[in-house]
Design an enzyme around this catalytic site. Structure first.
Site, short mmCIF file in Angstrom:
data_model
loop_
_atom_site.label_atom_id
_atom_site.label_comp_id
_atom_site.label_asym_id
_atom_site.label_seq_id
_atom_site.Cartn_x
_atom_site.Cartn_y
_atom_site.Cartn_z
N ASP A 139 9.26 2.65 -0.67
CA ASP A 139 8.27 3.29 0.19
C ASP A 139 8.59 2.87 1.63
O ASP A 139 8.27 1.76 2.06
CB ASP A 139 6.86 2.86 -0.21
N LYS A 182 5.01 8.69 8.87
CA LYS A 182 4.86 8.12 10.21
C LYS A 182 5.93 8.61 11.21
O LYS A 182 5.77 9.67 11.78
CB LYS A 182 4.82 6.60 10.11
N TYR A 216 0.87 -1.19 0.00
CA TYR A 216 0.00 0.00 0.00
C TYR A 216 0.90 1.23 0.00
O TYR A 216 1.85 1.32 0.78
CB TYR A 216 -0.88 -0.01 1.26
C1 LIG Z 1 3.93 1.93 3.27
C2 LIG Z 1 2.92 3.03 3.29
N1 LIG Z 1 2.95 3.96 2.33
C3 LIG Z 1 2.08 4.99 2.31
C4 LIG Z 1 1.10 5.10 3.28
C5 LIG Z 1 0.15 6.25 3.24
O1 LIG Z 1 0.41 7.12 4.28
P1 LIG Z 1 -0.72 8.11 4.85
O2 LIG Z 1 -1.72 7.23 5.54
O3 LIG Z 1 0.04 9.02 5.76
O4 LIG Z 1 -1.31 8.82 3.68
C6 LIG Z 1 1.02 4.15 4.29
C7 LIG Z 1 -0.01 4.25 5.34
O5 LIG Z 1 -0.21 3.37 6.14
C8 LIG Z 1 1.96 3.09 4.30
O6 LIG Z 1 1.95 2.15 5.26
#
Ligand SMILES: Cc1ncc(COP(=O)(O)O)c(C=O)c1O
Length: 431
Positions: A238, A271, A143
């Site tokens: 990511d 995060k 994700y």
């Molecule tokens: C690996 C990863 N990328 C992107 C996101 C998206 O982040 P946000 O919820 O701050 O938009 C998340 C959210 O859990 C994530 O775990």
């Protein structure tokens, strides 16, 4: 007797779709009533009934120090008094950028944004701008936030592109997104052979925390790096979840230890770098980052980007976690938890498998660790749901879905771990 959580949920559903501002909070996967959180301290959260839970979500990753860490609180209070938002540059943004860059050698410049979604979306635009190519590869079960081009599931083969996983995303918007199976080298080779010259980037969660906890295998990452280099595509890690969480230098530092010279081209963070405030970032080499506006042709902007209170929170958090011994202690505590749970499962005769790294862990009701999303789907979901509720009843707050990783903070004590393991022993014995 009325339960205040149920009462709030009822009220919330009247004014907020599903009663929540992010779907997983609604407990749909596990059933039951979401707990409305009133306050948090250290490793604990307290619901509307005043019930205390040992928190293994930590706001889905950011709260690596636990809740209400004194140094972070002080920094935030001071920053709030100085002003909430200026829409003009501040010294603190430079300090946070310097801090991130000093911890992640692949990143020479960084841009701060407000959410992981925004960071991942901007990183993809940057990769497309840098390469002049349209296509991207992502992996099933990873994700990267909810930008249109990333809400995709796999098509029927390597030559067919993905389908939107959300209503409201036109098929044309995902026509350039190819979705592959995680850890599947054969698919990766085939995708590059077919589309290599059209690929702007491959985005991957190096340790996927959105299908519980699944590591990208070292040979897979090694080959992915080689293929990206050979074909001129950018490799985007990511690290919204893994960054400053699985190790001080993120997952890329771990792969760097195992694959000589390994670095991704673009990194996405969130995060932990906000310490619980809305803050995320993406970074790369100076050459790539200088393609961004105002220097270059790739547009990206934000009213609240680099918000002074959020940067104070993130900066104070990073300064704590870079203190000597922090990650050793956090990893040891997470290891204690996992070993304790493993022991409880063995004692109860329940097939469970575990993995962990730094302050992040995962577990499955299965005989072996899944390597990709379909294998995660094949693990025992009913059993997970029963375990979740049995733990919640006993004051242990795990992620309310099988597809999520767990997080340990520096505030979790040996007693918290022991209490969690004891609860698990009872919960597993219940069946
Ligand atoms: C690996 C990863 N990328 C992107 C996101 C998206 O982040 P946000 O919820 O701050 O938009 C998340 C959210 O859990 C994530 O775990």
């Amino acid at each position: 007797m009325t339960d205040k959580n149920a009462e709030l949920f009822e009220r919330a559903q009247r004014v907020i779709p599903g009663g929540v501002n992010s779907p997983v909070r609604a407990f749909r996967a596990v059933g039951g009533t979401p707990r409305f959180i009133q306050r948090a301290q250290g490793p604990y959260i307290f619901d509307a009934e005043g019930k205390r839970y040992i928190d293994y979500i930590g706001s889905w990753g950011p709260m690596i120090l636990g809740h209400g860490h004194p140094a972070v609180l002080e920094a935030v209070q001071k920053a709030a008094l100085e002003g909430f938002s200026f829409g003009a540059p501040t010294e603190r943004e430079i300090e946070l950028a310097e801090e991130i860059i000093s911890l992640v050698p692949s990143v020479e410049q960084v841009r701060l944004v407000s959410s992981g979604t925004e960071a991942a979306m901007s990183a993809i635009r940057l990769a497309r701008g840098a390469t002049g190519r349209p296509m991207l590869i992502k992996f099933e079960g990873c994700y990267h936030g909810h930008a249109d081009a990333l809400l995709v599931k796999g098509g029927s083969g390597m030559a067919t592109f993905g389908h939107p996983t959300s209503a409201g995303v036109p098929p044309e918007v995902v026509q350039h997104t190819l979705v592959l199976e995680y850890n599947n080298l054969e698919q990766l080779e085939e995708a590059f052979a077919l589309h290599g010259d059209q690929l702007a980037c491959v985005m991957i969660e190096p340790i996927a925390g959105n299908m519980n906890f699944v590591r990208a295998q070292v040979p897979f990452v090694k080959r992915l790096r080689e293929l990206c280099t050979e074909h001129g595509a950018l490799l985007a890690f990511d690290e919204v979840m893994t960054g400053f969480r699985v190790a001080l230098g993120g997952a890329q530092s771990l792969y760097g230890q195992l694959i000589p010279g390994f670095q991704p081209d673009i990194s996405v963070f969130g995060k932990v770098i906000g310490g619980g405030m809305p803050l995320a970032a993406f970074g790369a080499s100076r050459a790539v980052m200088s393609l961004l506006a105002p220097l270059g042709p790739v547009y990206q902007a934000g009213t609240l980007s680099g918000n002074p209170v959020a940067t104070a929170c993130g900066l104070a958090t990073l300064r704590e976690i870079r203190k000597p011994g922090f990650f050793e202690a956090l990893s040891a505590r997470t290891g204690e938890l996992v070993q304790g749970l493993q022991g409880a499962a063995q004692k109860a005769g329940v097939p469970m498998v575990f993995d962990h790294q730094g302050g992040m862990f995962g577990f499955f009701f299965a005989n072996e660790l899944p390597q990709h999303y379909n294998a995660v789907l094949a693990t025992d979901k009913e059993r997970f749901n029963r375990f979740f509720h049995a733990m919640l009843d006993r004051g242990v707050y795990l992620a309310p879905a099988l597809y999520e990783a767990g997080f340990v903070s520096a505030a979790h004590t040996a007693d918290d771990i022991a209490a969690t393991v004891a609860a698990a022993g009872e919960a597993l014995a219940e069946g």
